[in-house]
Scaffold this active site. Structure first.
Site, PDB file in Angstrom:
ATOM      1  N   LEU A   1       0.797  -1.224   0.000  1.00 28.61           N
ATOM      2  CA  LEU A   1       0.000   0.000   0.000  1.00 28.61           C
ATOM      3  C   LEU A   1       0.831   1.275   0.000  1.00 28.61           C
ATOM      4  O   LEU A   1       0.317   2.362   0.264  1.00 28.61           O
ATOM      5  CB  LEU A   1      -0.979  -0.015   1.179  1.00 28.61           C
ATOM      6  CG  LEU A   1      -1.958  -1.200   1.153  1.00 28.61           C
ATOM      7  CD1 LEU A   1      -2.826  -1.218   2.398  1.00 28.61           C
ATOM      8  CD2 LEU A   1      -2.806  -1.213  -0.102  1.00 28.61           C
ATOM      9  N   CYS A   2       2.134   1.157  -0.299  1.00 28.40           N
ATOM     10  CA  CYS A   2       2.990   2.342  -0.398  1.00 28.40           C
ATOM     11  C   CYS A   2       2.839   2.986  -1.767  1.00 28.40           C
ATOM     12  O   CYS A   2       2.690   2.297  -2.775  1.00 28.40           O
ATOM     13  CB  CYS A   2       4.459   1.963  -0.193  1.00 28.40           C
ATOM     14  SG  CYS A   2       4.909   1.708   1.514  1.00 28.40           S
ATOM     15  N   HIS A   3       2.913   4.306  -1.786  1.00 28.63           N
ATOM     16  CA  HIS A   3       2.858   5.048  -3.039  1.00 28.63           C
ATOM     17  C   HIS A   3       4.238   5.069  -3.697  1.00 28.63           C
ATOM     18  O   HIS A   3       5.252   5.160  -2.996  1.00 28.63           O
ATOM     19  CB  HIS A   3       2.436   6.509  -2.783  1.00 28.63           C
ATOM     20  CG  HIS A   3       1.024   6.643  -2.331  1.00 28.63           C
ATOM     21  ND1 HIS A   3       0.651   6.480  -1.020  1.00 28.63           N
ATOM     22  CD2 HIS A   3      -0.109   6.907  -3.022  1.00 28.63           C
ATOM     23  CE1 HIS A   3      -0.653   6.656  -0.917  1.00 28.63           C
ATOM     24  NE2 HIS A   3      -1.146   6.915  -2.110  1.00 28.63           N
TER      25      HIS A   3
ATOM     26  N   MET B   1       8.987   4.551   5.192  1.00 28.16           N
ATOM     27  CA  MET B   1       9.078   3.179   4.706  1.00 28.16           C
ATOM     28  C   MET B   1      10.300   2.989   3.813  1.00 28.16           C
ATOM     29  O   MET B   1      10.951   1.935   3.856  1.00 28.16           O
ATOM     30  CB  MET B   1       7.799   2.776   3.959  1.00 28.16           C
ATOM     31  CG  MET B   1       6.559   2.752   4.852  1.00 28.16           C
ATOM     32  SD  MET B   1       6.747   1.733   6.334  1.00 28.16           S
ATOM     33  CE  MET B   1       7.037   0.135   5.618  1.00 28.16           C
ATOM     34  N   GLU B   2      10.628   3.997   3.034  1.00 29.77           N
ATOM     35  CA  GLU B   2      11.796   3.908   2.166  1.00 29.77           C
ATOM     36  C   GLU B   2      13.084   3.848   2.989  1.00 29.77           C
ATOM     37  O   GLU B   2      14.010   3.096   2.654  1.00 29.77           O
ATOM     38  CB  GLU B   2      11.817   5.091   1.193  1.00 29.77           C
ATOM     39  CG  GLU B   2      10.774   4.998   0.097  1.00 29.77           C
ATOM     40  CD  GLU B   2       9.330   5.282   0.528  1.00 29.77           C
ATOM     41  OE1 GLU B   2       8.421   5.064  -0.294  1.00 29.77           O
ATOM     42  OE2 GLU B   2       9.103   5.720   1.678  1.00 29.77           O
TER      43      GLU B   2
ATOM     44  N   ASP C   1      23.640 -12.075   3.863  1.00 31.35           N
ATOM     45  CA  ASP C   1      23.819 -12.929   2.693  1.00 31.35           C
ATOM     46  C   ASP C   1      25.297 -13.100   2.344  1.00 31.35           C
ATOM     47  O   ASP C   1      25.741 -14.209   2.034  1.00 31.35           O
ATOM     48  CB  ASP C   1      23.071 -12.341   1.499  1.00 31.35           C
ATOM     49  CG  ASP C   1      23.217 -13.180   0.249  1.00 31.35           C
ATOM     50  OD1 ASP C   1      22.996 -14.414   0.325  1.00 31.35           O
ATOM     51  OD2 ASP C   1      23.549 -12.613  -0.807  1.00 31.35           O
TER      52      ASP C   1
END
Length: 181
Positions: free
Chosen positions: A87-89, A125-126, A140
């Protein structure tokens, strides 16, 4: 405390419909574009033997230098957040900064990310995606030396812009010092 209690009583989940509870994308159509910035941080704690290899740069793997590759991965993650979080733009990001460094006391790789835009919605969020993926990349690239690594403390530490304005975490680190932003 009264102001904090008021803020909690007004809090709501903006990505769900208040009546049905169904997921929804928040409309930013009517919002004004403003400068927005978010900073996030986290770390990956590495067992001594693997940390020593990383510190000697013997973890300069077939995939490349660990911290450099992790930095690039974090930048890519910030750019792709809208594809990862449903739901992020999608945002036009003006700055993505991902810094990684070794902390000998904690035997960790520390990561701080800063993301900026001039837009209608924030970039928390970014910044979180950048930090998370950078640390996952360290895992990793170091897992051949040890799988006993622990990613921890990923959080937003500061944000500016938008309706809520400036916010800064008051969280303390392990030594009781306010976290550096």
């Amino acid at each position: 405390m009264g102001q904090q209690r008021r803020a909690y009583s007004q809090a709501r989940l903006t990505h769900t419909d208040e009546e049905t509870g169904e997921a929804r994308m928040v409309s930013v159509t009517e919002k004004a574009s403003t400068f927005r910035e978010a900073k996030a941080m986290g770390r990956i704690v590495i067992p001594q033997e693997a940390y020593d290899l990383l510190k000697k740069n013997e973890m300069h793997t077939a995939k490349g230098n660990v911290l450099t590759v992790a930095q690039i991965a974090g930048i890519g993650a910030a750019k792709s957040t809208w594809q990862l979080i449903p739901l992020c733009h999608p945002l036009l990001l003006g700055l993505i900064e991902v810094r990684l460094w070794l902390d000998d006391e904690r035997r960790s790789v520390e990561c701080r990310s800063r993301v900026q835009t001039s837009g209608k919605t924030g970039v928390e969020m970014e910044a979180l995606a950048a930090t998370s993926v950078a640390l996952l990349t360290v895992y990793d690239m170091c897992k051949a030396a040890s799988k006993e690594m622990r990613i921890e403390g990923i959080r937003v530490v500061e944000k500016t812009g938008g309706k809520s304005g400036f916010w800064q975490s008051h969280e303390m680190d392990d030594e009781g010092v306010q976290q550096e932003n």
